[in-house]
Design a protein around this motif. Structure first.
Motif, PDB file in Angstrom:
ATOM      1  N   HIS A 140       0.839  -1.204   0.000  1.00 55.24           N
ATOM      2  CA  HIS A 140       0.000   0.000   0.000  1.00 55.24           C
ATOM      3  C   HIS A 140       0.872   1.253   0.000  1.00 55.24           C
ATOM      4  N   TRP A 141       0.477   2.220  -0.771  1.00 51.62           N
ATOM      5  CA  TRP A 141       1.172   3.503  -0.771  1.00 51.62           C
ATOM      6  C   TRP A 141       0.164   4.610  -1.069  1.00 51.62           C
ATOM      7  N   ASP A 142       0.528   5.816  -0.695  1.00 53.77           N
ATOM      8  CA  ASP A 142      -0.295   6.992  -0.956  1.00 53.77           C
ATOM      9  C   ASP A 142       0.513   7.992  -1.760  1.00 53.77           C
ATOM     10  N   ILE A 143      -0.102   8.543  -2.800  1.00 52.88           N
ATOM     11  CA  ILE A 143       0.529   9.591  -3.592  1.00 52.88           C
ATOM     12  C   ILE A 143      -0.029  10.930  -3.110  1.00 52.88           C
ATOM     13  N   PRO A 144       0.807  11.796  -2.544  1.00 58.29           N
ATOM     14  CA  PRO A 144       0.304  13.071  -2.002  1.00 58.29           C
ATOM     15  C   PRO A 144       0.024  14.087  -3.096  1.00 58.29           C
ATOM     16  N   ILE A 145      -0.994  13.799  -3.916  1.00 57.81           N
ATOM     17  CA  ILE A 145      -1.302  14.665  -5.052  1.00 57.81           C
ATOM     18  C   ILE A 145      -1.550  16.104  -4.607  1.00 57.81           C
ATOM     19  N   ALA A 146      -2.319  16.284  -3.540  1.00 50.21           N
ATOM     20  CA  ALA A 146      -2.656  17.640  -3.093  1.00 50.21           C
ATOM     21  C   ALA A 146      -1.408  18.418  -2.699  1.00 50.21           C
ATOM     22  N   GLU A 147      -0.450  17.751  -2.070  1.00 50.72           N
ATOM     23  CA  GLU A 147       0.766  18.427  -1.629  1.00 50.72           C
ATOM     24  C   GLU A 147       1.677  18.780  -2.805  1.00 50.72           C
ATOM     25  N   LEU A 148       1.589  17.990  -3.878  1.00 49.50           N
ATOM     26  CA  LEU A 148       2.474  18.207  -5.026  1.00 49.50           C
ATOM     27  C   LEU A 148       1.895  19.192  -6.033  1.00 49.50           C
ATOM     28  N   THR A 149       0.617  19.503  -5.898  1.00 46.40           N
ATOM     29  CA  THR A 149      -0.061  20.351  -6.877  1.00 46.40           C
ATOM     30  C   THR A 149       0.096  21.825  -6.532  1.00 46.40           C
ATOM     31  N   THR A 150       0.439  22.626  -7.541  1.00 41.47           N
ATOM     32  CA  THR A 150       0.567  24.073  -7.368  1.00 41.47           C
ATOM     33  C   THR A 150      -0.280  24.772  -8.432  1.00 41.47           C
ATOM     34  N   ASP A 151      -0.274  26.100  -8.406  1.00 39.56           N
ATOM     35  CA  ASP A 151      -1.010  26.857  -9.417  1.00 39.56           C
ATOM     36  C   ASP A 151      -0.292  26.862 -10.770  1.00 39.56           C
ATOM     37  N   ASP A 152       0.957  26.484 -10.772  1.00 37.31           N
ATOM     38  CA  ASP A 152       1.751  26.462 -12.001  1.00 37.31           C
ATOM     39  C   ASP A 152       1.787  25.040 -12.555  1.00 37.31           C
ATOM     40  N   PRO A 153       1.177  24.780 -13.712  1.00 32.49           N
ATOM     41  CA  PRO A 153       1.150  23.418 -14.266  1.00 32.49           C
ATOM     42  C   PRO A 153       2.543  22.825 -14.458  1.00 32.49           C
ATOM     43  N   VAL A 168      -7.762  18.250 -14.659  1.00 26.48           N
ATOM     44  CA  VAL A 168      -7.606  18.523 -16.091  1.00 26.48           C
ATOM     45  C   VAL A 168      -8.901  19.088 -16.660  1.00 26.48           C
ATOM     46  N   GLU A 169      -8.813  20.214 -17.299  1.00 29.25           N
ATOM     47  CA  GLU A 169      -9.989  20.842 -17.904  1.00 29.25           C
ATOM     48  C   GLU A 169     -10.060  20.453 -19.376  1.00 29.25           C
ATOM     49  N   SER A 170     -10.582  19.264 -19.615  1.00 29.99           N
ATOM     50  CA  SER A 170     -10.690  18.761 -20.988  1.00 29.99           C
ATOM     51  C   SER A 170     -11.710  17.621 -21.007  1.00 29.99           C
ATOM     52  N   PRO A 171     -12.445  17.445 -22.105  1.00 26.54           N
ATOM     53  CA  PRO A 171     -13.415  16.343 -22.188  1.00 26.54           C
ATOM     54  C   PRO A 171     -12.766  14.964 -22.037  1.00 26.54           C
ATOM     55  N   ASP A 172     -11.508  14.855 -22.440  1.00 29.75           N
ATOM     56  CA  ASP A 172     -10.813  13.573 -22.337  1.00 29.75           C
ATOM     57  C   ASP A 172      -9.856  13.571 -21.144  1.00 29.75           C
ATOM     58  N   ALA A 173     -10.292  14.154 -20.043  1.00 31.15           N
ATOM     59  CA  ALA A 173      -9.439  14.312 -18.865  1.00 31.15           C
ATOM     60  C   ALA A 173      -8.939  12.975 -18.322  1.00 31.15           C
ATOM     61  N   ARG A 225       3.094  18.355 -19.180  1.00 32.42           N
ATOM     62  CA  ARG A 225       2.345  19.606 -19.076  1.00 32.42           C
ATOM     63  C   ARG A 225       1.298  19.698 -20.173  1.00 32.42           C
ATOM     64  N   SER A 226       1.650  19.251 -21.372  1.00 31.60           N
ATOM     65  CA  SER A 226       0.680  19.298 -22.477  1.00 31.60           C
ATOM     66  C   SER A 226      -0.500  18.369 -22.222  1.00 31.60           C
ATOM     67  N   LEU A 227      -0.297  17.358 -21.373  1.00 27.54           N
ATOM     68  CA  LEU A 227      -1.373  16.427 -21.060  1.00 27.54           C
ATOM     69  C   LEU A 227      -2.302  16.959 -19.971  1.00 27.54           C
ATOM     70  N   ILE A 228      -1.734  17.495 -18.897  1.00 25.34           N
ATOM     71  CA  ILE A 228      -2.589  17.899 -17.780  1.00 25.34           C
ATOM     72  C   ILE A 228      -3.017  19.365 -17.856  1.00 25.34           C
ATOM     73  N   ALA A 229      -2.372  20.149 -18.719  1.00 28.65           N
ATOM     74  CA  ALA A 229      -2.765  21.548 -18.888  1.00 28.65           C
ATOM     75  C   ALA A 229      -2.832  21.878 -20.369  1.00 28.65           C
ATOM     76  N   PRO A 230      -3.758  21.242 -21.114  1.00 26.56           N
ATOM     77  CA  PRO A 230      -3.814  21.454 -22.570  1.00 26.56           C
ATOM     78  C   PRO A 230      -4.086  22.905 -22.936  1.00 26.56           C
ATOM     79  N   GLU A 231      -4.835  23.618 -22.092  1.00 23.52           N
ATOM     80  CA  GLU A 231      -5.139  25.016 -22.401  1.00 23.52           C
ATOM     81  C   GLU A 231      -3.875  25.870 -22.381  1.00 23.52           C
ATOM     82  N   GLU A 232      -2.912  25.500 -21.519  1.00 25.19           N
ATOM     83  CA  GLU A 232      -1.639  26.226 -21.478  1.00 25.19           C
ATOM     84  C   GLU A 232      -0.787  25.886 -22.696  1.00 25.19           C
ATOM     85  N   ALA A 233      -0.810  24.608 -23.092  1.00 26.47           N
ATOM     86  CA  ALA A 233       0.019  24.173 -24.218  1.00 26.47           C
ATOM     87  C   ALA A 233      -0.445  24.792 -25.532  1.00 26.47           C
TER      88      ALA A 233
END
Length: 227
Positions: A91-104, A160-165, A208-216
C-alpha cells in the motif's frame, strides 16, 4: 457505589508495613507496544523483499517469517493471512494535493521528481513490489489497477480541464510508471544512466501538455509572429 463516590474518594495513608504499594510498570512492559510495532515493521519489510524476489504466488508466510526472524504465528497475529499482509505491504499513498501548485509546469515537475525519488530511495518500495508481483499474479494486477486508478488517475483527471481528462490522466500515469520501471526495475541502460535533471527537462513539457492542454495551446510570445 456511585460514580461520584469513586471520583471524590481520596487515598488514605497507610501505616508502615500495611497495605500494598501500587504496582509500577516495568521498563519491559512500557516498551511492549514499541517492540510490537518494530516487529510489525520488520515483517512488512521482509514481506516486501520476499514478494519482490519470488512474487505473490510463490511467497509463503513461513518464508516471510523466516526472513523477518519471527514465528509464523506472529505473521498471522499481525496480518491475518498472506493476502492481508500483501495488501498492507504494497500500500502507498501519492500526495497529489501536496504536489499540486497553481503552475502546471511546477506541478508536473513535482509529480515526476516525486515518483523518481521514491523509486530511487527504496528499490523494494510498495509501488515497486506491487508492479513486480502484478507480472505473475492476477490478484496483484487487479490490486495495482485499482490502486493506480484511485491514487494516480482519479485525482489528476479532476484537475484537467478537458473532455478527455481521464485519458490524459491515464497517459500520465502510464508514462510515469514506464519511466520508473525501465530506470529502476529493468535497468535499461540509457534510462538507468540518465541524469534525473535531463529526464525532467525532456518529459515535463510532455506531461504539461497532457494535464494543462489550455496552457500548451497558447502561442509562445517569445517566438516571432512574422508580422
Amino acid at each position: 457505589m456511585a460514580a461520584a463516590d469513586v471520583t471524590e474518594e481520596a487515598p488514605q495513608p497507610t501505616a508502615p508495613g500495611r497495605g500494598r504499594p501500587r504496582k509500577r510498570a516495568t521498563d519491559g512492559e512500557a516498551d511492549c507496544p514499541r517492540k510490537g510495532e518494530r516487529t510489525r515493521r520488520r515483517i512488512l519489510e521482509a514481506a516486501r523483499r520476499k514478494f519482490a524476489e519470488v512474487g505473490y504466488e510463490r511467497a509463503t508466510i513461513r518464508a516471510i517469517a523466516a526472513e523477518a526472524d519471527v514465528d509464523k504465528s506472529s505473521v498471522i497475529q499481525y496480518f491475518g493471512s498472506k493476502d492481508g499482509l500483501f495488501r498492507e505491504a504494497v500500500h502507498w499513498d501519492i500526495p497529489i494535493a501536496e504536489l499540486t501548485t497553481d503552475d502546471p509546469a511546477q506541478t508536473v515537475e513535482n509529480y515526476v521528481r516525486g515518483m523518481l525519488g521514491a523509486w530511487a530511495a527504496d528499490p523494494d518500495s510498495p509501488m515497486a513490489v506491487l508492479l513486480r508481483a502484478s507480472m505473475t499474479s492476477e490478484e496483484a494486477a487487479e490490486l495495482l489497477r485499482s490502486h493506480v486508478t484511485a491514487q494516480g488517475v482519479d485525482p489528476v483527471a479532476a484537475m484537467v480541464e478537458s473532455p478527455d481528462a481521464r485519458l490524459r490522466a491515464a497517459l500520465c500515469s502510464a508514462m510515469l510508471m514506464g519511466i520508473a520501471s525501465q530506470r529502476y526495475l529493468l535497468r535499461m541502460p540509457d534510462m538507468a544512466a540518465a541524469d534525473t535533471e535531463d529526464i525532467l527537462r525532456i518529459v515535463v513539457p510532455v506531461f504539461r501538455s497532457l494535464i494543462a492542454p489550455e496552457e500548451a495551446e497558447k502561442p509562445d510570445r517569445s517566438e516571432p509572429t512574422g508580422e
